[in-house]
Design a protein around this motif. Structure first.
Motif, mmCIF file in Angstrom:
data_model
loop_
_atom_site.group_PDB
_atom_site.id
_atom_site.type_symbol
_atom_site.label_atom_id
_atom_site.label_comp_id
_atom_site.label_asym_id
_atom_site.label_seq_id
_atom_site.Cartn_x
_atom_site.Cartn_y
_atom_site.Cartn_z
ATOM 1 N N GLY A 135 1.229 -1.397 -0.184
ATOM 2 C CA GLY A 135 0.104 0.053 0.211
ATOM 3 C C GLY A 135 0.706 1.031 0.113
ATOM 4 O O GLY A 135 0.348 1.993 -0.876
ATOM 5 N N LEU A 136 1.843 1.762 0.842
ATOM 6 C CA LEU A 136 3.130 2.722 0.808
ATOM 7 C C LEU A 136 3.177 3.072 -0.485
ATOM 8 O O LEU A 136 3.432 3.914 -0.762
ATOM 9 N N ARG A 137 3.639 1.453 -1.304
ATOM 10 C CA ARG A 137 4.516 1.465 -2.511
ATOM 11 C C ARG A 137 3.116 1.963 -3.221
ATOM 12 O O ARG A 137 3.797 2.641 -4.569
ATOM 13 N N GLN A 138 2.180 1.984 -3.282
ATOM 14 C CA GLN A 138 1.609 2.002 -3.871
ATOM 15 C C GLN A 138 0.770 3.724 -4.587
ATOM 16 O O GLN A 138 0.137 4.185 -4.915
ATOM 17 N N GLY A 139 1.782 3.833 -3.111
ATOM 18 C CA GLY A 139 0.590 5.411 -2.806
ATOM 19 C C GLY A 139 -0.816 5.091 -2.709
ATOM 20 O O GLY A 139 -1.467 6.864 -2.056
ATOM 21 N N HIS A 140 -1.843 4.058 -1.855
ATOM 22 C CA HIS A 140 -2.846 4.003 -1.412
ATOM 23 C C HIS A 140 -2.547 5.046 -0.051
ATOM 24 O O HIS A 140 -2.115 5.626 0.436
ATOM 25 N N ARG A 141 -3.837 5.734 -0.149
ATOM 26 C CA ARG A 141 -5.173 6.664 1.191
ATOM 27 C C ARG A 141 -4.430 5.467 1.904
ATOM 28 O O ARG A 141 -4.756 4.233 2.250
ATOM 29 N N PRO A 142 -4.517 6.445 3.988
ATOM 30 C CA PRO A 142 -4.278 5.469 4.920
ATOM 31 C C PRO A 142 -5.865 4.814 4.990
ATOM 32 O O PRO A 142 -5.329 3.560 5.927
ATOM 33 N N ALA A 143 -6.885 5.489 4.616
ATOM 34 C CA ALA A 143 -7.647 4.474 4.843
ATOM 35 C C ALA A 143 -7.726 3.291 4.296
ATOM 36 O O ALA A 143 -8.520 2.460 4.824
ATOM 37 N N ARG A 144 -7.546 3.577 3.196
ATOM 38 C CA ARG A 144 -7.953 2.141 2.231
ATOM 39 C C ARG A 144 -6.978 1.214 2.916
ATOM 40 O O ARG A 144 -6.849 -0.192 3.014
ATOM 41 N N ILE A 145 -5.737 1.876 3.175
ATOM 42 C CA ILE A 145 -4.607 0.681 3.692
ATOM 43 C C ILE A 145 -5.306 0.179 5.300
ATOM 44 O O ILE A 145 -5.010 -0.736 5.605
ATOM 45 N N GLY A 146 -5.486 0.869 5.696
ATOM 46 C CA GLY A 146 -6.061 0.262 7.043
ATOM 47 C C GLY A 146 -7.323 -0.825 7.081
ATOM 48 O O GLY A 146 -7.757 -1.541 7.693
ATOM 49 N N ARG A 147 -8.258 -0.923 5.839
ATOM 50 C CA ARG A 147 -9.080 -1.554 5.578
ATOM 51 C C ARG A 147 -8.593 -2.838 5.271
ATOM 52 O O ARG A 147 -9.466 -3.590 5.731
ATOM 53 N N GLN A 148 -7.855 -2.084 4.163
ATOM 54 C CA GLN A 148 -6.729 -3.684 4.280
ATOM 55 C C GLN A 148 -6.359 -4.791 4.905
ATOM 56 O O GLN A 148 -6.973 -6.091 5.151
ATOM 57 N N LEU A 149 -5.859 -3.667 6.012
ATOM 58 C CA LEU A 149 -5.635 -4.583 7.484
ATOM 59 C C LEU A 149 -6.162 -4.741 8.165
ATOM 60 O O LEU A 149 -6.178 -6.355 8.605
ATOM 61 N N LEU A 150 -7.260 -4.175 8.359
ATOM 62 C CA LEU A 150 -8.296 -5.064 8.949
ATOM 63 C C LEU A 150 -9.149 -6.311 8.197
ATOM 64 O O LEU A 150 -9.201 -7.653 9.008
ATOM 65 N N ARG A 151 -9.074 -6.160 7.028
ATOM 66 C CA ARG A 151 -9.930 -7.160 6.356
ATOM 67 C C ARG A 151 -8.987 -8.909 6.410
ATOM 68 O O ARG A 151 -9.106 -9.984 6.607
#
Length: 345
Positions: A82-98
């Motif tokens: 997510g960090l490499r792709q420049g995703h927004r923190p909210a999107r990264i957080g949702r993925q980590l939660l899943r």
């Protein structure tokens, strides 16, 4: 050999064949959807049986820590991606939660429930909740980035995953073997043949799961999406079906089938951390009989493997494994002559 002995051997062979049938179906499912010849399918069997055994002993099973570690590694990979792709923190957080939600909740519940001596069926359900996520996580970690690789590359990865799971199984479960209590401790006599309750449960559970899989693939949109991916991966993608999502679901289903098989076979034999390899390999032999493509033929092949093993152990117990695994050679030769194919591109 008289009819009574033949009946006893046939019952034993069909009982084992019912277990091999589930593993063969899982192997065919994974190969059809992902092109992965999944060698470690038997490890899910061992994890399921050993997890229930440790619950029975009032101990926190190593599955809890193994699941948390594996989920943490996958979550770390998600974070880096997510960090490499420049995703927004909210999107990264949702993925980590899943990624982390189910493993953390299931592990916390298991750690709390282990010393409390829950009933056997409740412990079995908790075992399924712990082992089933391994399929999704292993696919994410080992296979998803190689989804378009050749079958040979995916097979090599499977061999590596097998050795890793066996070694980690020894670390998390130890070298001690366990035999679980029967789910139904009764006996029925039919002449010289005695059928115990666990055997009936094995037949009933195997039949129910096979029917359920048929209903999923024939009646549900998810099952039809998996079938579409199996028939044509590129065509399925063009229709909006995620091949990555199909792979994750297929591995999750395979892990569930393996864990359930471990629960069923645990009361009939002593299971060690490395016992799953031979059990899974016999399911693979049955899947090869079906050409890794036909579910009905996989079922027939599994029952044949069970009967061959049972009668082979009667006539030459020291060579029963040789007999079973040698039976694959004429099948491979026949299929090679019947369906010659060129090198995969």
């Amino acid at each position: 050999m008289d009819l009574s002995i033949a009946g006893i051997l046939a019952l034993d062979g069909l009982t084992n064949g019912a277990i091999y049938a589930l593993l063969a179906l899982a192997t065919v499912l994974l190969f059809a959807v992902t092109r992965v010849i999944f060698i470690p399918q038997g490890e899910f069997v061992a994890f399921g049986a050993l997890t229930l055994a440790l619950f029975q002993a009032g101990r926190i099973p190593g599955t809890v820590w193994f699941l948390l570690v594996l989920a943490g590694v996958v979550a770390l990979a998600d974070l880096v991606h997510g960090l490499r792709q420049g995703h927004r923190p909210a999107r990264i957080g949702r993925q980590l939660l899943r990624t982390l939600a189910w493993p953390v909740l299931a592990s916390a519940l298991a750690a709390w429930a282990a010393p409390r001596g829950w009933p056997l069926l409740a412990q079995a359900a908790l075992t399924l909740a712990l082992v089933t996520p391994f399929g999704h996580l292993i696919y994410r970690l080992a296979y998803e980035s190689l989804a378009d690789a050749s079958v040979l590359v995916l097979l090599i990865v499977s061999v590596g995953v097998h050795f890793a799971l066996v070694g980690l199984g020894l670390f998390f479960f130890g070298a001690e073997g366990f035999r679980n209590p029967s789910f139904w401790d009764v006996r029925f006599s039919a002449g010289a043949v005695t059928v115990n309750g666990q055997t009936l449960i094995i037949f009933a559970a195997s039949l129910a799961l096979i029917v359920l899989l048929w209903l999923v693939f024939e009646r549900t949109l998810t099952g039809k999406a998996l079938r579409a991916t199996a028939v044509n991966r590129l065509g399925a993608r063009l229709q909006g079906i995620s091949s990555a999502g199909a792979g994750r679901l297929a591995f999750t289903m395979a892990a569930f089938i393996g864990a359930l098989s471990g629960l069923l076979i645990g009361p009939t034999t002593t299971i060690f951390y490395d016992s799953g390899f031979l059990i899974g390999l016999k399911g693979f032999v049955a899947a090869v009989f079906a050409g890794l493509s036909s579910y009905p033929l996989a079922l027939v092949g599994a029952l044949g493997v069970g009967l061959l093993e049972s009668f082979g152990s009667f006539w030459a117990s020291s060579f029963k494994e040789v007999i079973v695994f040698s039976s694959i050679l004429p099948v491979l030769l026949w299929r090679s002559l019947r369906d010659p194919h060129g090198e995969e591109h």
